[in-house]
Design a protein around this motif. Structure first.
Motif, PDB file in Angstrom:
ATOM      1  N   ILE A   4     102.262   4.806  58.397  1.00 32.28           N
ATOM      2  CA  ILE A   4     100.901   4.900  57.440  1.00 32.28           C
ATOM      3  C   ILE A   4     102.053   6.271  56.021  1.00 32.28           C
ATOM      4  O   ILE A   4     101.056   5.914  54.986  1.00 32.28           O
ATOM      5  CB  ILE A   4     100.200   5.598  58.345  1.00 32.28           C
ATOM      6  CG1 ILE A   4      99.475   5.713  59.477  1.00 32.28           C
ATOM      7  CG2 ILE A   4      99.364   7.208  56.803  1.00 32.28           C
ATOM      8  CD1 ILE A   4      98.868   6.494  60.259  1.00 32.28           C
ATOM      9  N   SER A   5     102.419   6.688  56.730  1.00 31.29           N
ATOM     10  CA  SER A   5     103.719   6.992  55.414  1.00 31.29           C
ATOM     11  C   SER A   5     103.474   5.458  53.744  1.00 31.29           C
ATOM     12  O   SER A   5     103.040   6.037  52.971  1.00 31.29           O
ATOM     13  CB  SER A   5     104.013   7.952  55.355  1.00 31.29           C
ATOM     14  OG  SER A   5     104.043   8.687  56.310  1.00 31.29           O
ATOM     15  N   LEU A   6     104.321   5.349  54.123  1.00 27.45           N
ATOM     16  CA  LEU A   6     104.392   3.992  53.855  1.00 27.45           C
ATOM     17  C   LEU A   6     103.489   2.722  53.179  1.00 27.45           C
ATOM     18  O   LEU A   6     103.157   2.232  51.863  1.00 27.45           O
ATOM     19  CB  LEU A   6     105.599   2.814  54.234  1.00 27.45           C
ATOM     20  CG  LEU A   6     107.268   2.906  54.174  1.00 27.45           C
ATOM     21  CD1 LEU A   6     107.411   2.162  55.108  1.00 27.45           C
ATOM     22  CD2 LEU A   6     107.579   3.084  53.033  1.00 27.45           C
ATOM     23  N   MET A   7     102.165   2.573  54.109  1.00 31.10           N
ATOM     24  CA  MET A   7     101.134   2.228  53.739  1.00 31.10           C
ATOM     25  C   MET A   7     100.292   2.748  52.155  1.00 31.10           C
ATOM     26  O   MET A   7     100.029   1.879  51.446  1.00 31.10           O
ATOM     27  CB  MET A   7     100.225   1.850  54.270  1.00 31.10           C
ATOM     28  CG  MET A   7      98.543   0.763  54.839  1.00 31.10           C
ATOM     29  SD  MET A   7      98.008   1.386  56.288  1.00 31.10           S
ATOM     30  CE  MET A   7      99.278   0.794  57.399  1.00 31.10           C
ATOM     31  N   ILE A   8     100.515   4.091  52.266  1.00 23.30           N
ATOM     32  CA  ILE A   8      99.247   4.247  51.081  1.00 23.30           C
ATOM     33  C   ILE A   8     100.396   4.369  50.358  1.00 23.30           C
ATOM     34  O   ILE A   8      99.513   4.062  49.295  1.00 23.30           O
ATOM     35  CB  ILE A   8      99.178   5.987  52.176  1.00 23.30           C
ATOM     36  CG1 ILE A   8      98.434   6.732  53.154  1.00 23.30           C
ATOM     37  CG2 ILE A   8      98.803   7.004  50.840  1.00 23.30           C
ATOM     38  CD1 ILE A   8      97.749   7.755  53.582  1.00 23.30           C
ATOM     39  N   GLY A   9     101.558   4.582  50.391  1.00 23.66           N
ATOM     40  CA  GLY A   9     102.716   4.336  48.966  1.00 23.66           C
ATOM     41  C   GLY A   9     101.588   3.024  48.242  1.00 23.66           C
ATOM     42  O   GLY A   9     101.819   2.737  47.252  1.00 23.66           O
ATOM     43  N   ALA A  10     102.228   2.156  49.727  1.00 25.88           N
ATOM     44  CA  ALA A  10     101.950   0.397  49.376  1.00 25.88           C
ATOM     45  C   ALA A  10     100.828   0.057  47.989  1.00 25.88           C
ATOM     46  O   ALA A  10     101.181  -0.273  47.300  1.00 25.88           O
ATOM     47  CB  ALA A  10     102.758  -0.605  50.067  1.00 25.88           C
ATOM     48  N   MET A  11      99.747   0.933  48.798  1.00 27.03           N
ATOM     49  CA  MET A  11      98.545   0.918  48.569  1.00 27.03           C
ATOM     50  C   MET A  11      98.247   0.687  47.542  1.00 27.03           C
ATOM     51  O   MET A  11      97.526   0.170  46.150  1.00 27.03           O
ATOM     52  CB  MET A  11      97.454   1.331  49.059  1.00 27.03           C
ATOM     53  CG  MET A  11      97.410   0.586  50.502  1.00 27.03           C
ATOM     54  SD  MET A  11      96.351   1.574  51.908  1.00 27.03           S
ATOM     55  CE  MET A  11      94.763   1.308  51.410  1.00 27.03           C
ATOM     56  N   ILE A  12      98.702   2.538  46.578  1.00 27.77           N
ATOM     57  CA  ILE A  12      99.252   2.606  45.416  1.00 27.77           C
ATOM     58  C   ILE A  12      99.321   1.932  43.948  1.00 27.77           C
ATOM     59  O   ILE A  12      98.649   1.616  43.484  1.00 27.77           O
ATOM     60  CB  ILE A  12      98.908   4.271  45.694  1.00 27.77           C
ATOM     61  CG1 ILE A  12      97.907   5.089  46.370  1.00 27.77           C
ATOM     62  CG2 ILE A  12      98.845   4.961  43.728  1.00 27.77           C
ATOM     63  CD1 ILE A  12      99.029   6.495  46.794  1.00 27.77           C
ATOM     64  N   GLY A  13     100.382   1.609  44.920  1.00 28.07           N
ATOM     65  CA  GLY A  13     100.934   0.315  44.023  1.00 28.07           C
ATOM     66  C   GLY A  13     101.324  -0.693  43.735  1.00 28.07           C
ATOM     67  O   GLY A  13     100.473  -1.277  42.778  1.00 28.07           O
ATOM     68  N   ALA A  14      99.832  -1.381  45.117  1.00 23.56           N
ATOM     69  CA  ALA A  14     100.145  -2.662  44.661  1.00 23.56           C
ATOM     70  C   ALA A  14      98.362  -2.879  44.125  1.00 23.56           C
ATOM     71  O   ALA A  14      98.167  -3.618  43.359  1.00 23.56           O
ATOM     72  CB  ALA A  14      99.430  -3.053  46.354  1.00 23.56           C
ATOM     73  N   ALA A  15      97.092  -1.874  43.796  1.00 22.29           N
ATOM     74  CA  ALA A  15      96.314  -1.445  43.216  1.00 22.29           C
ATOM     75  C   ALA A  15      96.641  -1.378  41.302  1.00 22.29           C
ATOM     76  O   ALA A  15      95.670  -2.673  40.854  1.00 22.29           O
ATOM     77  CB  ALA A  15      95.842  -0.298  43.338  1.00 22.29           C
ATOM     78  N   ALA A  16      97.891  -1.117  41.166  1.00 25.07           N
ATOM     79  CA  ALA A  16      98.411  -1.531  40.017  1.00 25.07           C
ATOM     80  C   ALA A  16      99.137  -2.342  39.187  1.00 25.07           C
ATOM     81  O   ALA A  16      98.992  -2.576  38.197  1.00 25.07           O
ATOM     82  CB  ALA A  16      99.296   0.247  39.722  1.00 25.07           C
ATOM     83  N   ALA A  17      99.578  -2.616  39.956  1.00 29.35           N
ATOM     84  CA  ALA A  17     100.618  -4.224  39.849  1.00 29.35           C
ATOM     85  C   ALA A  17     100.256  -5.599  39.209  1.00 29.35           C
ATOM     86  O   ALA A  17     100.580  -5.673  38.310  1.00 29.35           O
ATOM     87  CB  ALA A  17     101.319  -4.390  41.885  1.00 29.35           C
ATOM     88  N   PRO A  18      99.041  -5.594  39.546  1.00 27.78           N
ATOM     89  CA  PRO A  18      97.930  -6.813  38.703  1.00 27.78           C
ATOM     90  C   PRO A  18      97.814  -6.695  37.260  1.00 27.78           C
ATOM     91  O   PRO A  18      98.017  -7.650  36.572  1.00 27.78           O
ATOM     92  CB  PRO A  18      96.585  -7.546  39.594  1.00 27.78           C
ATOM     93  CG  PRO A  18      97.204  -6.888  41.653  1.00 27.78           C
ATOM     94  CD  PRO A  18      97.866  -5.668  40.706  1.00 27.78           C
TER      95      PRO A  18
END
Length: 253
Positions: free
Chosen positions: A204-218
């Motif tokens: 969950i800790s990694l997932m929440i951070g990754a979701m934030i990063g993924a939203a900005a990536a494209p």
């Protein structure tokens, strides 16, 4: 608590970088979980897939809205990959833990080497694709499926390699890869969750951070891909995978 905060920050960084380049990040998560956190290989594979899934889906949806996904070529790889995801997931629980660690370590090293190779590999124009390249692309799809099913990885490196062989340029390949990885990871995650090996506090800790990063990536992709900074991301990720793979092998010895 400090470890969970560090994982959250790491998830943001990894989620941003890998989605920008068409990956799912599960290989990097897997390397961190085995070589840094010290999770057993079986638990790390399931946890890495769960961690990567939401960010890959977010990336795919964003790329879809931008109209950058090539569904024709993406579906070609999916047809080859999905059956091997199922086969790999069914076989994974029966692999002994030491052997599993060796498989994970070797795959991480090979992925890093493959990413270095991609830096210098020629991209093919769509009008010049031959039967040999199509066959190689299908084989990369099969490899990606096995990486998801057995190794708990998203298979991004193999998918990107296959899409380059089919003639897609970098931006379209990254977008289409996110679509393929989202479908494979959804299936692989469903199968791996049933094993009960997921460490949810870490995931969950990694997932929440990754979701934030993924939203900005494209949104950052077109800026970074044309900048001087962008060319350093892939070799850095490749080197990290090799280091994590070696550390996993040492830990399995």
């Amino acid at each position: 608590m400090e470890t969970l905060i560090a994982l959250f920050i790491g998830g943001i960084v990894i989620g941003t970088i890998v989605v920008m380049f068409g990956g799912g990040g599960a290989a990097i998560y897997l390397g961190i979980l085995t070589a840094v956190i010290g999770l057993p290989a079986a638990a790390a594979t399931s946890t890495s897939l769960v961690t990567a899934l939401p960010s890959v889906i977010i990336g795919a949806i964003t790329y879809y809205r931008q109209g950058r996904i090539n569904f024709k070529y993406g579906n070609q790889l999916l047809i080859a990959a999905l059956p091997t995801v199922i086969i790999g997931s069914l076989v994974a629980p029966y692999i002994p833990t030491p052997l599993y660690s060796w498989i994970v370590g070797i795959i991480l090293i090979l992925l890093g080497i493959n990413m270095f190779w991609q830096l210098h590999a020629p991209q093919h124009d769509e009008t010049t694709i031959n039967g040999s390249n199509r066959l190689k692309a299908v084989l990369f799809g099969i490899l990606a499926g096995l990486m998801v099913g057995v190794g708990g990885m998203s298979g991004g490196a193999a998918v990107i390699a296959g899409l380059f062989l089919l003639g897609l340029p970098s931006v379209s390949a990254a977008a289409t890869s996110s679509y393929v990885l989202a479908c494979m990871s959804l299936l692989g995650t469903t199968l791996h969750i049933s094993s009960g090996n997921v460490d949810w506090s870490i995931a969950i800790s990694l997932m929440i951070g990754a979701m934030i990063g993924a939203a900005a990536a494209p949104h950052l992709l077109t800026v970074v891909i044309n900048s001087k900074v962008g060319k350093y991301f892939q070799p850095a990720m490749a080197g990290l995978l090799i280091i994590l793979g070696i550390k996993t092998l040492i830990g399995a010895s």
